[in-house]
Design an enzyme around this catalytic site. Structure first.
Site, PDB file in Angstrom:
ATOM      1  N   ASN A   9       0.881  -1.165   0.078  1.00 35.25           N
ATOM      2  CA  ASN A   9       0.019  -0.029   0.018  1.00 35.25           C
ATOM      3  C   ASN A   9       0.885   1.215  -0.105  1.00 35.25           C
ATOM      4  OD1 ASN A   9      -1.679   1.920   0.421  1.00 35.25           O
ATOM      5  ND2 ASN A   9      -2.153   1.385   2.537  1.00 35.25           N
ATOM      6  N   LYS A  11       0.327   4.160  -0.293  1.00 32.31           N
ATOM      7  CA  LYS A  11      -0.370   5.448   0.367  1.00 32.31           C
ATOM      8  C   LYS A  11      -0.125   6.890  -0.561  1.00 32.31           C
ATOM      9  CE  LYS A  11      -0.225   3.030   4.807  1.00 32.31           C
ATOM     10  NZ  LYS A  11       0.166   3.223   6.233  1.00 32.31           N
ATOM     11  N   HIS A  94      -9.492   1.577   4.682  1.00 29.83           N
ATOM     12  CA  HIS A  94      -8.323   1.726   5.488  1.00 29.83           C
ATOM     13  C   HIS A  94      -8.434   2.589   6.830  1.00 29.83           C
ATOM     14  CE1 HIS A  94      -3.974   2.753   6.469  1.00 29.83           C
ATOM     15  NE2 HIS A  94      -3.488   1.463   5.886  1.00 29.83           N
ATOM     16  N   GLU A  96      -6.668   4.936   7.989  1.00 32.73           N
ATOM     17  CA  GLU A  96      -6.399   6.356   7.514  1.00 32.73           C
ATOM     18  C   GLU A  96      -7.643   7.025   6.869  1.00 32.73           C
ATOM     19  OE1 GLU A  96      -2.684   5.668   5.534  1.00 32.73           O
ATOM     20  OE2 GLU A  96      -1.949   5.007   7.482  1.00 32.73           O
ATOM     21  N   GLU A 166      -5.473  -4.710  10.446  1.00 29.66           N
ATOM     22  CA  GLU A 166      -4.108  -3.757  10.786  1.00 29.66           C
ATOM     23  C   GLU A 166      -4.641  -3.091  12.019  1.00 29.66           C
ATOM     24  OE1 GLU A 166      -2.306  -2.550   6.735  1.00 29.66           O
ATOM     25  OE2 GLU A 166      -3.848  -1.230   7.145  1.00 29.66           O
ATOM     26  N   GLY A 172       2.619   2.387  10.612  1.00 26.76           N
ATOM     27  CA  GLY A 172       3.775   3.603  10.547  1.00 26.76           C
ATOM     28  C   GLY A 172       4.359   3.635  11.841  1.00 26.76           C
ATOM     29  N   SER A 212       3.574  -2.077  10.163  1.00 30.06           N
ATOM     30  CA  SER A 212       4.937  -2.254  10.447  1.00 30.06           C
ATOM     31  C   SER A 212       5.380  -3.707  10.161  1.00 30.06           C
ATOM     32  CB  SER A 212       5.307  -1.793  11.815  1.00 30.06           C
ATOM     33  OG  SER A 212       5.107  -0.606  11.947  1.00 30.06           O
TER      34      SER A 212
END
Ligand code: 13P
Length: 250
Positions: A9, A11, A94, A96, A166, A172, A212
Site C-alpha cells: 500500500n 499510500k 483503510h 487512515e 491492521e 507506521g 509495520s
C-alpha cells in the site's frame, strides 16, 4: 487457508513518473514468488503501474474507490474506471480513510459490494486503536467491522474478499503486533466468517496482517496458520524490502 497475498500500500507516496520503473524493479525481484503479489498505488500512478505489470506476476490495486457507478461526484473514481484500466484489487476502509476521510462501516460495505460486482478483489481493512485494545474490546470491534462489511454479500462473493487486519497502533509506528497477537485476531476474524458463511468460505478467505510488517519480522508473522499474507506500507516503497517479504510468504 486462503491464498497467500502480499500487497503493498503505497499510500500518498511515489510520483506517476517514478511508477513504471519501480513496478518493473519489483516485478524483476518477485518473478519466482509463490504467492500473489500486488502493488496498490495512488490513482494517478495506476496507469503506468498497470503498464509495467503487464507480462509479470505483479497485480495492481487502487487504494480506494467510490461506491456509486457514475455521476456528479467530483473528485471520485468508480469501480468501472479502475477495472477499465486493468486494476484488479482495491483497498477499502483503510484506517487512515476511516480516520481522516469519514469512511464508516456502511461505506465500507457499499464499496465492498460495488468492487465485487465489477470483478475487483476488495482488500477490506479492519483494526482497533490502542485505546480499544487496552479496554479489552478488540475482538468485539473487529467482529462488528467484519460483520458489517459482509452485509448483503453471498457466500460465493464472500470467499473472494481479502480481509486485512491492521491494528491502528502498529501502522507506521515501527511497533508491530507480536505474531501471537496478530494470529489471535486473524483466527478470530476467520471464526466470525465461519459463523456467517460456514467453514469452507472461512478457509477460502485470505486474511492479511498489516502494521509495520518488514523484511525482518515478516517470516514469523506469515508462519502463523491464520495469517495468509500482508498489507505493507513503508516497506513496500523499497523493492528490496518488499521482495524479501514476498519471499517469506510460502
Ligand atoms: P506500515 O507498514 O507503514 O506500518 O503501514 C501499514 C499499512 O497501513 C498498510 O496498509
Amino acid at each position: 487457508m486462503g491464498k497467500y497475498i502480499i500487497a503493498g500500500n503505497w499510500k500518498m507516496n511515489k510520483l506517476p513518473s517514478e511508477t513504471y520503473d519501480f513496478v518493473k524493479e519489483v516485478a524483476a525481484k518477485v518473478s519466482n514468488a509463490s504467492c500473489e503479489v500486488v502493488c496498490c498505488t495512488p490513482y494517478v500512478c495506476l496507469a503506468p503501474a498497470v503498464e509495467a505489470a503487464k507480462g509479470t506476476n505483479v497485480k495492481i490495486g487502487a487504494e480506494n474507490l467510490h461506491f456509486e457507478d457514475k455521476g456528479a461526484f467530483t473528485g471520485e473514481v468508480s469501480a468501472d474506471m479502475l477495472a477499465d484500466l486493468g486494476v484488479e484489487y482495491v483497498i477499502i476502509g483503510h484506517s487512515e480513510r476511516r480516520q481522516y476521510f469519514a469512511e464508516t462501516d456502511e461505506t465500507v460495505n457499499l464499496k465492498t459490494k460495488k468492487a465485487l460486482s465489477k470483478g475487483l478483489v476488495p482488500i477490506v481493512c479492519v483494526g482497533e486503536s490502542l485505546e480499544q485494545r487496552e479496554a479489552g474490546v478488540t475482538m468485539d470491534l473487529i467482529s462488528m467491522q467484519v460483520k458489517k462489511a459482509f452485509i448483503g454479500i453471498d457466500a460465493a462473493d464472500a470467499a473472494k474478499v481479502v480481509i486485512a487486519y491492521e491494528p491502528i497502533w502498529a501502522i507506521g509506528t515501527g511497533k508491530t503486533a507480536t505474531a501471537e497477537q496478530a494470529e489471535e485476531v486473524c483466527a478470530g476474524i476467520r471464526a466470525v466468517i465461519a459463523g456467517l458463511y460456514g467453514d469452507d468460505t472461512a478457509k477460502a478467505v485470505t486474511i492479511q496482517y498489516g502494521g509495520s510488517m518488514n523484511a525482518g519480522n515478516a517470516a514469523e508473522l506469515l508462519a502463523k496458520p491464520n495469517i495468509d499474507g500482508g498489507l505493507i506500507g513503508g516497506a513496500s516503497l523499497k523493492s528490496e524490502d518488499f521482495s524479501v517479504i514476498v519471499g517469506a510468504a510460502k
